[in-house]
Design an enzyme around this catalytic site. Structure first.
Site, PDB file in Angstrom:
ATOM      1  N   ASP A   1       0.859  -1.182   0.000  1.00  6.05           N
ATOM      2  CA  ASP A   1       0.000   0.000   0.000  1.00  6.05           C
ATOM      3  C   ASP A   1       0.897   1.234   0.000  1.00  6.05           C
ATOM      4  OD1 ASP A   1      -1.656   2.117   0.644  1.00  6.05           O
ATOM      5  OD2 ASP A   1      -2.608   1.107   2.345  1.00  6.05           O
ATOM      6  N   ILE A   2       0.746   2.057  -1.001  1.00 10.24           N
ATOM      7  CA  ILE A   2       1.666   3.194  -1.151  1.00 10.24           C
ATOM      8  C   ILE A   2       1.512   4.215  -0.020  1.00 10.24           C
ATOM      9  CG2 ILE A   2       0.243   4.706  -2.616  1.00 10.24           C
ATOM     10  CD1 ILE A   2       2.856   5.027  -4.349  1.00 10.24           C
TER      11      ILE A   2
ATOM     12  N   GLY B   1      -9.647   4.319  -6.183  1.00 13.45           N
ATOM     13  CA  GLY B   1      -8.337   3.693  -6.345  1.00 13.45           C
ATOM     14  C   GLY B   1      -7.285   4.287  -5.429  1.00 13.45           C
ATOM     15  N   VAL B   2      -6.088   4.413  -5.962  1.00 13.76           N
ATOM     16  CA  VAL B   2      -4.972   4.899  -5.146  1.00 13.76           C
ATOM     17  C   VAL B   2      -5.191   6.364  -4.761  1.00 13.76           C
ATOM     18  CG1 VAL B   2      -3.414   5.529  -7.051  1.00 13.76           C
ATOM     19  CG2 VAL B   2      -2.470   4.724  -4.897  1.00 13.76           C
ATOM     20  N   ASP B   3      -5.844   7.127  -5.616  1.00 12.22           N
ATOM     21  CA  ASP B   3      -6.158   8.535  -5.337  1.00 12.22           C
ATOM     22  C   ASP B   3      -7.017   8.648  -4.071  1.00 12.22           C
ATOM     23  OD1 ASP B   3      -6.323  11.260  -5.777  1.00 12.22           O
ATOM     24  OD2 ASP B   3      -7.652  11.135  -7.517  1.00 12.22           O
TER      25      ASP B   3
ATOM     26  N   SER C   1      -2.243   4.640 -14.222  1.00 12.02           N
ATOM     27  CA  SER C   1      -3.158   4.343 -15.352  1.00 12.02           C
ATOM     28  C   SER C   1      -3.612   2.889 -15.456  1.00 12.02           C
ATOM     29  CB  SER C   1      -2.575   4.752 -16.720  1.00 12.02           C
ATOM     30  OG  SER C   1      -2.601   6.142 -16.895  1.00 12.02           O
ATOM     31  N   THR C   2      -3.099   2.002 -14.599  1.00 15.82           N
ATOM     32  CA  THR C   2      -3.412   0.575 -14.790  1.00 15.82           C
ATOM     33  C   THR C   2      -4.663   0.103 -14.058  1.00 15.82           C
ATOM     34  OG1 THR C   2      -2.062  -0.219 -12.943  1.00 15.82           O
ATOM     35  CG2 THR C   2      -0.959   0.049 -15.076  1.00 15.82           C
ATOM     36  N   GLY C   3      -5.388   1.040 -13.430  1.00 20.21           N
ATOM     37  CA  GLY C   3      -6.640   0.677 -12.752  1.00 20.21           C
ATOM     38  C   GLY C   3      -7.820   1.166 -13.583  1.00 20.21           C
TER      39      GLY C   3
ATOM     40  N   TYR D   1      -8.149   3.656 -15.404  1.00 15.13           N
ATOM     41  CA  TYR D   1      -7.803   4.189 -16.724  1.00 15.13           C
ATOM     42  C   TYR D   1      -7.463   3.108 -17.748  1.00 15.13           C
ATOM     43  CZ  TYR D   1      -8.042   9.144 -15.353  1.00 15.13           C
ATOM     44  OH  TYR D   1      -8.462  10.389 -14.957  1.00 15.13           O
TER      45      TYR D   1
END
Ligand code: AR6
Length: 179
Positions: A16-17, A38-40, A125-127, A129
């Protein structure tokens, strides 16, 4: 997994970032810098309200796709968050690769400008997007390696991959690189 490029470490971890104790973590944002899923979403939740207040105050026009802008990091262990806007995948013929390269390059330039030594990236971009993860792994790792080869900074670049599949895709590319 870790390789060395010009005395800099290029590392892959699964996790987890928001938990990373590095100088800067990179967010996979949208061009309005409006927050999202997502990560955002995870980064905004962990950082607190100050993040959205700062992005709307400092960057009212948002950020173009293929670039990134810096803010402080609120309650996160990192000092900064760089909000990178990756391309939406439209089949590959719409400049997606150059735009994805631009995100990674701009974040690394910002890190060097600010004298930061450690950067953690998600797989931009890999989620939502939709960028195919194998292609994104090749492009992003190649761009980071090129940057380290020419700048020899920052001293640590860590990819933080959320799933087994994303970790595996990046590990295969890194193994080929050291080949
Ligand atoms: N740590 C590390 N990686 C994560 C985490 C986490 N906590 N959570 C998710 N991921 P996405 P995008 C991975 O969809 O494709 C947002 O709504 C996830 O598994 O977060 O660039 C924005 O506001 C995937 O591999 O970002 C934009 O509107 C990677 O992070 C849009 O989504 C990126 O997935 C951006 O889409």
């Amino acid at each position: 997994m870790l390789i060395t490029v010009e005395d800099c470490q290029l590392e892959l971890v699964q996790g987890d970032i928001t938990r990373q104790e590095v100088d800067v973590i990179v967010n996979a944002a949208n061009s309005d810098l409006a927050g999202g899923g997502g990560v955002d979403g995870a980064i905004h939740r962990a950082a607190g309200r100050s993040l959205i207040e700062e992005t709307s105050r400092e960057f009212p026009d948002g950020c173009p796709t293929g670039s990134a802008v810096p803010t402080s990091a609120g309650d996160l262990p990192a000092q900064f968050v760089f909000h990178a806007v990756g391309p939406i995948w439209r089949g590959g013929g719409d400049g997606e690769e150059d735009l994805l390269r631009g995100c990674y390059r701009r974040c690394l330039e910002l890190a060097v400008e600010k004298g930061l030594e450690s950067v953690a990236f998600p797989a931009i971009s890999t989620g939502v997007y939709g960028y195919p993860v194998d292609l994104a792994a090749e492009t992003s790792l190649d761009e980071v390696r090129r940057f380290l080869e020419s700048s020899a900074r920052p001293s640590l670049v860590r990819f933080v991959l959320f799933s087994d599949g994303h970790f595996g895709a990046h590990a295969r590319v890194l193994e080929e690189m050291v080949g």
